[in-house]
Design a protein around this motif. Sequence first.
Motif, PDB file in Angstrom:
ATOM      1  N   ARG A  35      -0.309   2.135  -8.907  1.00 47.04           N
ATOM      2  CA  ARG A  35       0.625   1.561  -9.670  1.00 47.04           C
ATOM      3  C   ARG A  35       1.085   0.379  -9.719  1.00 47.04           C
ATOM      4  O   ARG A  35       1.264  -0.111  -8.493  1.00 47.04           O
ATOM      5  CB  ARG A  35       1.816   2.773 -10.070  1.00 47.04           C
ATOM      6  CG  ARG A  35       1.380   3.958 -10.242  1.00 47.04           C
ATOM      7  CD  ARG A  35       1.078   4.483 -11.701  1.00 47.04           C
ATOM      8  NE  ARG A  35       0.728   5.936 -12.076  1.00 47.04           N
ATOM      9  CZ  ARG A  35      -0.794   6.188 -11.919  1.00 47.04           C
ATOM     10  NH1 ARG A  35      -1.536   5.251 -11.577  1.00 47.04           N
ATOM     11  NH2 ARG A  35      -0.918   7.359 -12.124  1.00 47.04           N
ATOM     12  N   LEU A  36       1.729  -0.284 -10.584  1.00 47.71           N
ATOM     13  CA  LEU A  36       2.406  -1.685 -10.310  1.00 47.71           C
ATOM     14  C   LEU A  36       3.674  -1.154  -9.835  1.00 47.71           C
ATOM     15  O   LEU A  36       4.728  -1.260 -10.695  1.00 47.71           O
ATOM     16  CB  LEU A  36       2.373  -2.236 -11.736  1.00 47.71           C
ATOM     17  CG  LEU A  36       3.201  -3.907 -11.686  1.00 47.71           C
ATOM     18  CD1 LEU A  36       2.506  -4.619 -10.719  1.00 47.71           C
ATOM     19  CD2 LEU A  36       2.994  -4.448 -13.061  1.00 47.71           C
ATOM     20  N   THR A  37       3.811  -1.160  -8.665  1.00 43.30           N
ATOM     21  CA  THR A  37       5.220  -0.846  -8.015  1.00 43.30           C
ATOM     22  C   THR A  37       5.920  -1.962  -7.626  1.00 43.30           C
ATOM     23  O   THR A  37       5.584  -3.135  -7.637  1.00 43.30           O
ATOM     24  CB  THR A  37       5.159   0.003  -6.505  1.00 43.30           C
ATOM     25  OG1 THR A  37       4.213  -0.932  -5.791  1.00 43.30           O
ATOM     26  CG2 THR A  37       4.242   1.274  -6.830  1.00 43.30           C
ATOM     27  N   HIS A  38       7.191  -1.883  -7.220  1.00 44.39           N
ATOM     28  CA  HIS A  38       8.161  -2.673  -6.855  1.00 44.39           C
ATOM     29  C   HIS A  38       7.647  -3.793  -5.881  1.00 44.39           C
ATOM     30  O   HIS A  38       7.488  -4.795  -5.948  1.00 44.39           O
ATOM     31  CB  HIS A  38       9.456  -2.226  -6.425  1.00 44.39           C
ATOM     32  CG  HIS A  38      10.464  -3.287  -6.026  1.00 44.39           C
ATOM     33  ND1 HIS A  38      10.960  -4.190  -6.585  1.00 44.39           N
ATOM     34  CD2 HIS A  38      10.957  -3.526  -4.663  1.00 44.39           C
ATOM     35  CE1 HIS A  38      11.684  -4.995  -5.934  1.00 44.39           C
ATOM     36  NE2 HIS A  38      12.023  -4.437  -4.641  1.00 44.39           N
ATOM     37  N   GLU A  39       6.934  -2.982  -4.682  1.00 39.92           N
ATOM     38  CA  GLU A  39       6.313  -3.696  -3.704  1.00 39.92           C
ATOM     39  C   GLU A  39       5.088  -4.498  -4.155  1.00 39.92           C
ATOM     40  O   GLU A  39       4.806  -5.807  -3.573  1.00 39.92           O
ATOM     41  CB  GLU A  39       5.998  -2.861  -2.490  1.00 39.92           C
ATOM     42  CG  GLU A  39       6.966  -2.100  -1.805  1.00 39.92           C
ATOM     43  CD  GLU A  39       7.597  -0.995  -2.591  1.00 39.92           C
ATOM     44  OE1 GLU A  39       7.087  -0.682  -3.868  1.00 39.92           O
ATOM     45  OE2 GLU A  39       8.554  -0.393  -2.300  1.00 39.92           O
ATOM     46  N   ALA A  40       4.370  -3.839  -5.235  1.00 45.16           N
ATOM     47  CA  ALA A  40       3.088  -4.716  -5.701  1.00 45.16           C
ATOM     48  C   ALA A  40       3.674  -5.841  -6.213  1.00 45.16           C
ATOM     49  O   ALA A  40       3.017  -7.007  -6.084  1.00 45.16           O
ATOM     50  CB  ALA A  40       2.503  -3.702  -6.545  1.00 45.16           C
ATOM     51  N   VAL A  62       0.710  -1.038   0.111  1.00 43.84           N
ATOM     52  CA  VAL A  62      -0.075  -0.064   0.097  1.00 43.84           C
ATOM     53  C   VAL A  62       0.967   1.400   0.109  1.00 43.84           C
ATOM     54  O   VAL A  62       1.790   1.399   0.946  1.00 43.84           O
ATOM     55  CB  VAL A  62      -1.065   0.016   1.205  1.00 43.84           C
ATOM     56  CG1 VAL A  62      -1.699   1.481   1.155  1.00 43.84           C
ATOM     57  CG2 VAL A  62      -1.707  -1.427   1.246  1.00 43.84           C
ATOM     58  N   ALA A  63       1.086   1.959  -1.074  1.00 48.81           N
ATOM     59  CA  ALA A  63       1.650   3.157  -1.379  1.00 48.81           C
ATOM     60  C   ALA A  63       1.048   4.283  -0.450  1.00 48.81           C
ATOM     61  O   ALA A  63      -0.198   4.388  -0.468  1.00 48.81           O
ATOM     62  CB  ALA A  63       1.889   3.512  -2.834  1.00 48.81           C
TER      63      ALA A  63
END
Length: 315
Positions: A117-122, A81-82
């Motif tokens: 967004r499709l982040t690194h964490e996601a 969760v950003a």
Amino acid sequence: VGPTIAAGEILVEIMATDRGLGFLEPLTLVGPYPSGAPAIFIDQVARLGGSAGLIGCVGRDDFGTINLERLQRDGVDVSAVAVSDRYPTGSAFVRYRPDGGRDFVYNIAESAAGQIRLTHEARQLADRAGHLHVMGSTLSVAGLRDIVAYATKAVRARGGSTSFDPNVRKELIDGADGTQFSALVDDADLLLPSGEELLTAAGVDDECQAVKALIARGVGEIVLKRGAAGSSRFAADGSRIDCAGFLVEEVDPTGAGDCFGATYLTCRRQGMEPGKALFYANAAGARNVTRRGPMEGVTGFDVLDGFIAGTQRAT
Ligand code: ADP
């Protein structure tokens, strides 16, 4: 194996207490309550002891904090969760029509929820996941479409499963691509429509035909939500189980479908047979509507067992 994950809007909900009044006149509003269909769903998974993770975005504000604190307290992995410095946490205002229907005013597109967004964490969370749950509202946010595409592949590559709740709200779906909706239906191991959504997803106007058509398209199993009347489960082998609803006084219907779906899925992932899972799901949905606030009725097996023991069912 691996956690159940969901992706999408994390919101606060602010609701009218007076039934029947529109937003054009002064209302008594209560809240903020933690909300957002994917957040309610994943919180219910965690409360039942399931491993759970959420991909989303909140603002760096109090509305974000009440959501993050609730999810963390209940055991949800919020590493994906950003937190946005620029956009506020999304919100939804709801009022109830005299006929029991609801009208929403959303602030999502220009909120943190619109920045998912499709982040690194996601990616990291999706790479570990054993099950992906997708909601129809996903189609309204561009970044979510990338996340769903990536996570579907990642989960499938690990031998995991997917579920889809076509909880399309007209306010959110206008202009979205219909083919993407169809692909999500066809890919689902478990489809969780409510009422008319079954017919819409199949494109026919008869329930039995709709079930047959969807199973023929590749859907693994269909669990149909029928509000106060309970639910039905249709499997690929042609079997059907009906489960009568619990008799409760409805205070706030928001969130029932998400609690229901999360409970069915989690019970099944814990090895419970379909009839028993459906029974628990009915209990979770019914108990949720007795509480004001979409996530306030989310609960564990201890409370559900007490609710079941003390509540009659429709016949
Ligand atoms: P959704 O919120 O997705 O539209 P429903 O309103 O059908 O889904 O609710 C999901 C489930 O919750 C139902 O299948 C039922 O088991 C339970 N439920 C919902 N509303 C009630 C109610 N008024 N009384 C008893 N059970 C309910």
